[in-house]
Design a protein around this motif. Structure first.
Motif, short mmCIF file in Angstrom:
data_model
loop_
_atom_site.label_atom_id
_atom_site.label_comp_id
_atom_site.label_asym_id
_atom_site.label_seq_id
_atom_site.Cartn_x
_atom_site.Cartn_y
_atom_site.Cartn_z
N ASP A 114 -42.92 -22.57 62.63
CA ASP A 114 -41.97 -21.99 63.56
C ASP A 114 -42.70 -21.14 64.59
O ASP A 114 -43.33 -20.14 64.25
CB ASP A 114 -40.97 -21.13 62.78
N MET A 115 -42.61 -21.54 65.87
CA MET A 115 -43.31 -20.83 66.94
C MET A 115 -42.35 -20.01 67.81
O MET A 115 -42.72 -19.61 68.92
CB MET A 115 -44.08 -21.83 67.81
N ARG A 116 -41.13 -19.79 67.31
CA ARG A 116 -40.19 -18.97 68.08
C ARG A 116 -40.74 -17.55 68.25
O ARG A 116 -41.32 -16.99 67.33
CB ARG A 116 -38.83 -18.93 67.38
N GLY A 117 -40.56 -17.01 69.44
CA GLY A 117 -41.06 -15.68 69.76
C GLY A 117 -42.43 -15.67 70.39
O GLY A 117 -42.85 -14.67 70.97
N ALA A 118 -43.16 -16.78 70.29
CA ALA A 118 -44.49 -16.89 70.90
C ALA A 118 -44.37 -17.41 72.33
O ALA A 118 -43.43 -18.13 72.67
CB ALA A 118 -45.38 -17.80 70.08
#
Length: 234
Positions: A114-118
């Motif tokens: 999960d790369m959410r927020g990057a």
């Protein structure tokens, strides 16, 4: 494992380091220089291509988009012009691409989770008087079914003038993927190159960057040609 210095040496021995997609005629190169263009795709209208599923606007006006991501260094230089090769000043150019392992920032379900927020490998710049922007990045990796590419948008105010993708000569990508540890994968299943990528085939030569070797990495340059006259676009 081969290092970056050895990679550059191997590419230097393989063939001339510019393009790799056919020789650029001397007359065309001279015309580009006379028009103060950064690449020799003179006065071509850059094809529109899909934005893909991974676009968002992180509102990051920056030239260095790496955010600490490891990979082979790449300077990406773009120049926005109208159909008569006249520069477009004050346009916003957004770029985004995957990391060495095929991950896009900002989304779940990536190769490494999960790369959410990057926000890695995303950014925007405003074109200067010569229509130019520049980004510090890394050579893009690959993910299943897609060749190496960089996405871009050109916006003027609230208008989305062009959405496209930038492609690169296969021999650079092959060398990077096969020889550099940052790009190593447990399996190459699903890895393809330009001739197997339907989007790259449809986009054609007007969507390819010119790539040259520079100290410590690659320089990729492309002229983005917009359809229409500058006065009408502005």
């Amino acid at each position: 494992m081969i290092d970056r210095r050895q990679l550059l040496q191997s590419l230097a021995l393989a063939a001339p380091s510019v393009l790799g997609i056919g020789a650029v005629g001397q007359a065309l190169a001279q015309e580009a220089r006379a028009a103060h263009l950064i690449a020799a795709n003179v006065c071509q209208v850059t094809p529109q291509t899909t934005a893909g599923p991974f676009y968002f606007d992180p509102r990051l006006m920056r030239g260095d988009i790496r955010d600490g991501k490891r990979g082979h260094p790449m300077a990406l230089r773009l120049q926005v012009v109208d159909s008569a090769c006249r520069p477009i000043e004050g346009a916003r150019v957004d770029v985004w691409h995957c990391d060495a392992q095929g991950n896009y920032s900002g989304y779940p379900g990536q190769e490494q989770g999960d790369m959410r927020g990057a926000t890695f490998l995303r950014g925007a710049q405003m074109t200067n008087q010569a229509g130019r922007v520049a980004f510090r990045s890394i050579w893009p990796g690959w993910y299943r079914g897609r060749t190496a590419h960089v996405h871009f948008k050109v916006l003027l105010g609230q208008r989305d003038l062009l959405t496209g993708q930038i492609f690169f000569p296969d021999r650079f990508s092959r060398a990077v993927f096969d020889q550099l540890p940052d790009y190593a994968r447990a399996s190459t299943r699903g890895r393809i190159f330009n001739d197997q990528d339907g989007i790259a085939r449809r986009a054609g030569q007007g969507a390819y960057a010119e790539v040259t070797q520079v100290e410590g990495g690659f320089d990729a340059a492309m002229v983005i040609g917009l359809a229409g006259d500058r006065a009408a676009l502005l």
